[in-house]
Design an enzyme around this catalytic site. Structure first.
Site, short mmCIF file in Angstrom:
data_model
loop_
_atom_site.label_atom_id
_atom_site.label_comp_id
_atom_site.label_asym_id
_atom_site.label_seq_id
_atom_site.Cartn_x
_atom_site.Cartn_y
_atom_site.Cartn_z
N LYS A 12 8.85 -7.37 -1.09
CA LYS A 12 9.31 -8.89 -1.98
C LYS A 12 8.72 -8.66 -3.21
O LYS A 12 9.35 -9.05 -4.48
CB LYS A 12 9.28 -10.00 -1.19
CG LYS A 12 9.68 -11.19 -1.57
CD LYS A 12 9.55 -12.26 -0.44
CE LYS A 12 10.28 -13.55 -0.69
NZ LYS A 12 10.08 -14.50 0.46
N GLU A 59 -0.84 -1.52 0.38
CA GLU A 59 0.03 -0.32 1.34
C GLU A 59 1.28 0.18 0.96
O GLU A 59 1.46 1.46 0.83
CB GLU A 59 0.03 -0.92 2.75
CG GLU A 59 -1.42 -1.58 3.19
CD GLU A 59 -1.42 -3.04 3.29
OE1 GLU A 59 -0.98 -3.48 2.21
OE2 GLU A 59 -1.96 -3.50 4.10
N GLY A 112 9.62 -13.14 4.31
CA GLY A 112 9.54 -11.75 4.77
C GLY A 112 9.77 -11.53 6.21
O GLY A 112 10.60 -10.90 6.58
N ARG A 113 8.87 -12.53 7.10
CA ARG A 113 9.20 -12.12 8.59
C ARG A 113 10.38 -12.70 9.07
O ARG A 113 10.80 -12.55 9.99
CB ARG A 113 7.89 -12.77 9.05
CG ARG A 113 7.52 -14.19 8.78
CD ARG A 113 6.27 -14.75 9.36
NE ARG A 113 5.99 -16.23 9.15
CZ ARG A 113 5.26 -16.46 8.10
NH1 ARG A 113 5.04 -15.58 7.09
NH2 ARG A 113 4.89 -17.43 7.35
N GLU A 117 1.73 -15.51 12.27
CA GLU A 117 1.36 -15.60 10.61
C GLU A 117 2.60 -16.94 10.35
O GLU A 117 2.24 -17.40 9.27
CB GLU A 117 2.21 -14.46 9.97
CG GLU A 117 2.06 -14.42 8.51
CD GLU A 117 2.39 -13.30 7.80
OE1 GLU A 117 3.38 -13.00 7.23
OE2 GLU A 117 1.49 -12.05 7.97
N HIS A 129 -0.13 -1.11 34.16
CA HIS A 129 -1.16 -0.44 34.16
C HIS A 129 -2.33 -0.23 33.12
O HIS A 129 -2.89 0.73 32.54
CB HIS A 129 -0.60 1.07 34.12
CG HIS A 129 0.44 1.43 35.11
ND1 HIS A 129 0.17 1.79 36.57
CD2 HIS A 129 1.58 1.00 35.26
CE1 HIS A 129 1.14 1.75 37.20
NE2 HIS A 129 2.25 1.34 36.57
N LYS A 169 -7.07 -9.60 1.32
CA LYS A 169 -6.59 -8.56 0.07
C LYS A 169 -7.64 -8.84 -0.76
O LYS A 169 -7.96 -7.51 -1.44
CB LYS A 169 -5.44 -9.25 -0.35
CG LYS A 169 -4.24 -9.07 0.48
CD LYS A 169 -2.85 -9.78 -0.13
CE LYS A 169 -1.64 -9.38 0.83
NZ LYS A 169 -0.43 -9.99 0.38
O1 F6P Z 1 1.44 -10.15 5.81
C1 F6P Z 1 1.50 -10.80 4.48
C2 F6P Z 1 2.82 -10.66 3.65
O2 F6P Z 1 2.73 -11.19 2.68
C3 F6P Z 1 4.01 -10.82 4.62
O3 F6P Z 1 4.37 -12.08 4.79
C4 F6P Z 1 4.91 -9.99 4.14
O4 F6P Z 1 6.11 -9.79 4.92
C5 F6P Z 1 4.32 -8.51 3.89
O5 F6P Z 1 2.86 -9.12 3.39
C6 F6P Z 1 4.76 -7.71 2.83
O6 F6P Z 1 4.88 -8.38 1.79
P1 F6P Z 1 6.09 -7.74 0.44
O7 F6P Z 1 7.22 -7.76 1.14
O8 F6P Z 1 5.59 -8.58 -0.58
O9 F6P Z 1 5.52 -6.23 0.19
#
Ligand code: F6P
Length: 544
Positions: free
Chosen positions: A198, A204, A267-268, A353, A384, A512
């Site tokens: 987003k 990452e 996002g989630r 979250e 297990h 972060k």
């Molecule tokens: O986990 C933190 C977060 O901001 C989530 O809410 C989001 O889905 C994820 O990192 C990835 O963010 P982006 O879609 O901006 O890469």
């Protein structure tokens, strides 16, 4: 009555055995709910109808119905980011999109849906190919958090519906090992890449996207392809889903291959948007529509059913009863289906979250606890791993069992045993085994009274662990859509009851910030602000 008063209401329940509640006739029937795609048995919960009515009364006191209406009509319920929360609109019919979003924005959503459908059909028909004209054989989705979990859980749950000619892979972790594991399987000529982010700034995702881009360009160079320009492979084979168009374009992705993300889709909760592109490529447009249809049916139920018959509301209230009245700090998600193995991880983000907070929407410290610690893994593997603790530690761990009555594999006996284990575990967690029962069993098995005395204490099981069992006929796209929406709405209801904003995630910011700080120290920067522990760890890294 408010949440703080629940502990007093639970005094009786705290000393009651769940099994005693079954003395009331038809408990299994009265403490269950049935919808077209899902059946919920909550009769193994430690709650009676008077207590449940008190919880329903509590939901009415927080004006839950008005809160539900506000979400669906697009009020800015994400108050700290001043945003609406409208992922539900993405799975609603066109006329609802028009009504809630207005013509212009509904048109944008419609255009994005058509763009997504066209990409999927063009890939399937070979209209869209790799830079050397070959059909795509693989898709690599790059994203993390909500830009990963929704795709991941849906890909694995719907593997039965996946196109065998198009393997879809997801990469999230920044660990290069995860990346190398994927890249060694891929052919640069026939790999379609989707970067999902987003913000298009997540560390990452950006690192992984850059690494994959470098890999692909070096493969093209090595192959000495007569491409009109090197970057054409990116323009032809790369797609992005983001709200940050500028950053996406400067990465080198063609504007025609960028699909939108809106700030009113968290996002989630974004699998219903173009974030679902890798999933739609895997299962096809029709099945992706069926996933959304299943979720939409749950939306209708959620908005219209009386609270006592409302599956998300009942699950939410039971979660609050276990968390705030009976004071159990965790929740186990145990899907008895290999294809639902990613569900616990998905729900860790969606639940923790969203509601893992301790400040109210208006900024006051909350006087009650909120989201439980969510964990779990596929059954029967959990038996297990951690079921020993669940049966014999003093911790009571409420559990959601999820199971499909019909399996997909040819191994029908295996499936029957899987389902038997699921039902057996919920029974064992509830019934337990008293020391008298253990002694009787040991004596009957021929143990001497000395052995019985020695062994019996080690074989008793506490029991009295509450659980839900969610049952699907078969794991279909519709059932999966309903399941995901069920949990989204359950979490929404709990957020309303706890008075938290379920739709921001400020808690991830400090990690972060310090991540960047530690990285700069590793590269020789000033190590102020860091503890001696972190400094010495960084020193170890630098000397390694
Ligand atoms: O986990 C933190 C977060 O901001 C989530 O809410 C989001 O889905 C994820 O990192 C990835 O963010 P982006 O879609 O901006 O890469």
């Amino acid at each position: 009555m408010n949440i703080q008063k629940l502990t007093s209401l639970a005094q009786v329940a705290k000393t009651r055995s769940i099994i005693s509640l079954f003395d009331h006739q038809d408990r299994a029937k009265n403490f269950s709910l049935s919808l077209p795609n899902l059946y919920l048995d909550y009769s193994k919960q430690n709650i009676n109808d008077v207590e449940l009515e008190q919880l329903i009364d509590l939901a009415q006191k927080v004006d839950l119905s008005a809160n539900i209406a506000r979400q669906f009509q697009g009020d800015m319920i994400n108050n700290t980011e001043e945003r609406s929360v409208l992922h539900t609109v993405l799975r609603a019919p066109k006329e609802i999109k028009q009504e809630v979003l207005g013509a212009a924005l509904a048109g944008e959503v419609e255009a994005a849906e058509q763009q997504m459908k066209k990409i999927v059909s063009d890939v399937q028909e070979g209209v869209l190919t790799g830079c050397t004209g070959k059909h795509f054989t693989d898709v690599l989705a790059i994203g993390i958090g909500g830009s990963y979990y929704g795709v991941k859980v849906s890909l694995s749950s719907l593997e039965h519906y996946r196109d065998p000619a198009l393997a879809v892979h997801v990469i999230a972790n920044v660990d290069g090992g995860a990346l190398e594991e994927k890249l060694k399987k891929l052919n640069y000529e026939t790999t379609l890449v989707v970067v999902i982010s987003k913000t298009f700034t997540t560390q990452e995702t950006m690192l992984n996207a850059k690494a994959v881009k470098q890999w692909m360009l070096s493969c093209v160079e090595e192959a000495d392809l007569k491409l009109n320009n090197l970057s054409s492979v990116i323009e032809q084979q790369w797609f992005a889903v983001s709200s940050n168009i500028e950053a996406t374009k400067s990465f080198g992705i063609s504007i025609k291959n960028i699909l939108p993300m809106w700030d009113w889709v968290g996002g989630r909760f974004s699998i219903w948007s173009a974030v679902g592109l890798p999933l739609a490529l895997a299962i096809g447009n029709d099945n992706f529509s069926k996933l959304k249809q299943g979720a939409y049916e749950m939306d209708i139920h959620f908005k219209s059913a009386d609270f006592k018959d409302n599956m998300p509301v009942i699950m939410a209230l039971l979660g609050i009863w276990n968390r705030n009245a009976l004071e159990y700090p965790t929740l186990a998600i145990l899907p008895y289906a290999h294809s639902l193995r990613a569900l616990p991880g998905y729900l860790q983000q969606t639940d923790m979250e969203s509601n893992g907070k301790s400040v109210s929407k208006s900024g006051e410290k909350l006087p009650w606890l909120t989201a439980p610690v969510v964990f779990g893994q596929e059954g029967t593997n959990g038996q297990h791993a951690f079921m020993q603790l669940m049966h014999q530690s003093d911790d009571i761990i409420p559990t959601d069992f999820i199971v499909a009555l019909k399996g997909r594999s040819q191994y029908t006996e295996n499936h029957k045993v899987l389902v038997a284990n699921c039902f057996a575990q919920s029974e064992a967690l509830m019934q337990g085994k008293t020391i008298e029962q253990v002694k009787t069993e040991l004596l009957a098995s021929g143990c001497t009274s000395k052995e019985v005395k020695r062994l019996a204490p080690h074989k008793t099981m506490k029991g009295n662990t509450p659980s839900n069992t969610l049952v699907m006929e078969t794991l279909t796209p519709e059932a999966m859509g309903s399941l995901l929406a069920l949990y989204e709405h359950k979490i929404f209801v709990q957020g309303v009851m706890w008075q938290v904003n379920s739709f921001d995630q400020w808690g991830v910011e400090l990690g972060k910030q310090l991540g960047s700080k530690v990285l700069s120290v590793m590269n020789g920067g000033e190590d102020d602000m860091l503890s001696a522990s972190s400094k010495s760890l960084i020193e170890r890294f630098r000397n390694s």
